[in-house]
Design a protein around this motif. Structure first.
Motif, PDB file in Angstrom:
ATOM      1  N   LYS A 141      36.552  39.226  49.114  1.00 13.16           N
ATOM      2  CA  LYS A 141      37.148  38.479  50.218  1.00 13.16           C
ATOM      3  C   LYS A 141      37.016  36.973  50.029  1.00 13.16           C
ATOM      4  O   LYS A 141      37.941  36.216  50.347  1.00 13.16           O
ATOM      5  CB  LYS A 141      36.492  38.898  51.541  1.00 13.16           C
ATOM      6  CG  LYS A 141      37.185  38.326  52.772  1.00 13.16           C
ATOM      7  CD  LYS A 141      38.609  38.847  52.897  1.00 13.16           C
ATOM      8  CE  LYS A 141      39.329  38.265  54.095  1.00 13.16           C
ATOM      9  NZ  LYS A 141      40.698  38.799  54.245  1.00 13.16           N
TER      10      LYS A 141
ATOM     11  N   GLN B 258      39.687  35.868  47.757  1.00  9.28           N
ATOM     12  CA  GLN B 258      40.983  35.845  48.460  1.00  9.28           C
ATOM     13  C   GLN B 258      41.135  34.587  49.297  1.00  9.28           C
ATOM     14  O   GLN B 258      42.222  33.990  49.351  1.00  9.28           O
ATOM     15  CB  GLN B 258      41.106  37.078  49.353  1.00  9.28           C
ATOM     16  CG  GLN B 258      41.275  38.389  48.607  1.00  9.28           C
ATOM     17  CD  GLN B 258      41.236  39.586  49.550  1.00  9.28           C
ATOM     18  OE1 GLN B 258      41.548  39.476  50.734  1.00  9.28           O
ATOM     19  NE2 GLN B 258      40.849  40.741  49.025  1.00  9.28           N
TER      20      GLN B 258
ATOM     21  N   GLU C 181      42.015  31.672  47.076  1.00  8.54           N
ATOM     22  CA  GLU C 181      43.426  31.716  46.677  1.00  8.54           C
ATOM     23  C   GLU C 181      44.325  31.295  47.842  1.00  8.54           C
ATOM     24  O   GLU C 181      45.334  30.608  47.643  1.00  8.54           O
ATOM     25  CB  GLU C 181      43.776  33.122  46.200  1.00  8.54           C
ATOM     26  CG  GLU C 181      43.103  33.487  44.883  1.00  8.54           C
ATOM     27  CD  GLU C 181      43.319  34.942  44.497  1.00  8.54           C
ATOM     28  OE1 GLU C 181      43.732  35.737  45.375  1.00  8.54           O
ATOM     29  OE2 GLU C 181      43.081  35.282  43.334  1.00  8.54           O
ATOM     30  N   LYS C 182      43.959  31.693  49.065  1.00  5.73           N
ATOM     31  CA  LYS C 182      44.762  31.354  50.240  1.00  5.73           C
ATOM     32  C   LYS C 182      44.764  29.861  50.520  1.00  5.73           C
ATOM     33  O   LYS C 182      45.818  29.269  50.769  1.00  5.73           O
ATOM     34  CB  LYS C 182      44.212  32.102  51.460  1.00  5.73           C
ATOM     35  CG  LYS C 182      44.907  31.706  52.773  1.00  5.73           C
ATOM     36  CD  LYS C 182      44.294  32.430  53.969  1.00  5.73           C
ATOM     37  CE  LYS C 182      44.914  31.954  55.275  1.00  5.73           C
ATOM     38  NZ  LYS C 182      44.343  32.669  56.454  1.00  5.73           N
TER      39      LYS C 182
END
Length: 273
Positions: free
Chosen positions: A255, A258, A261-262
């Protein structure tokens, strides 16, 4: 005689009040509040709501950001709601100590100076300090700021590093700002010639500006990297353990990656250990 008695009573009340305040402050800083938080099912996070991309107010007034997402993910595992409280960033440790907030969580770097006042969670993001100038300024390195005016946010890691015994960056004068966007207004107006600030803020903020090509971000290898973590009262040992356990779980299940990357479109800021 009556006046003397009244004066003595007044002094006594003041002393009792000061002693009470000290006791309350000491208690708030040393108490383990996890049971209260878990019963209330709410934890209060203090932040500067202009600090992109970590925690900021969007045009519609809603809060968004890397740390907003991360805090919610951390406490979702415990069924606890996260409430966010905007604070004067220069007073973050005081707000934490007084119990106005439970955590400092907004691109908060671990420093020796801050360790004297607060405890930290395990770090979750790499960061560094960079210099932002206008491209037409002719400034290409830190040394060229020696006869210029430098802007920084009050209470920031940038200010703490600049005020240390470092010899990498010495400006002619400095200006402190409550919020970083105000320093960009002065940079554009020519009132200052550079801004020292967090790399994550600089890259995100400039990338979302209409004239992003007008700016130059300057790094220096002599500037030590720093790590983002959660600021916690020293007495909140259980809360610290809970946050660390959740951060580790988020790292293991991908997570954290992620979220990098977001918000950053890359994995390079990911701590990974």
């Amino acid at each position: 005689m009556k006046k003397k008695i009244l004066l003595l009573l007044s002094l006594l009340f003041v002393l009792v009040g000061l002693t009470g305040c000290k006791s309350i402050t000491k208690s708030a800083n040393s108490e383990d509040t996890w049971n209260k938080i878990s019963r209330k099912k709410e934890v209060v996070v203090g932040l500067d709501d202009s600090f992109v991309p970590m925690g900021f107010s969007k045009k519609n007034g809603q809060l968004a950001g890397y740390d907003i997402d991360l805090a919610r993910e951390v406490f979702k595992r415990y069924g606890i709601k996260v409430s966010f409280q905007t604070i004067d960033w220069s007073m973050n440790a005081t707000e934490l100590r007084n119990g106005t907030i439970d955590l400092i969580w907004n691109g908060y770097s671990i420093t020796d100076q801050r360790k004297k006042k607060v405890a930290f969670s395990r770090p979750y993001l790499r960061n560094g300090q960079v210099l932002v100038v206008k491209k037409n300024s002719g400034i290409h390195d830190f040394a060229q700021m020696k006869d210029k005016t430098l802007g920084m946010q009050t209470g920031s890691t940038a200010e703490q590093w600049y005020e240390s015994k470092q010899k990498v960056l010495k400006a002619k004068s400095t200006v402190l700002y409550d919020q970083i966007p105000n320093s960009f207004l002065d940079l554009n107006a020519g009132r200052i010639q550079g801004i020292l600030l967090d790399e994550v803020y600089a890259n995100y903020y400039i990338a979302h500006m209409a004239k992003s090509s007008d700016y130059r971000v300057i790094e220096n290898k002599a500037v030590p990297a720093d790590l983002f973590a959660v600021g916690i009262r020293k007495g909140d040992k259980t809360l610290r353990k809970k946050i660390n356990a959740s951060l580790l779980a988020l790292q293991k299940d991908g997570k954290l990656e992620q979220l990098n990357e977001k918000w950053f479109n890359r994995k390079s800021n990911y701590l990974g250990k």
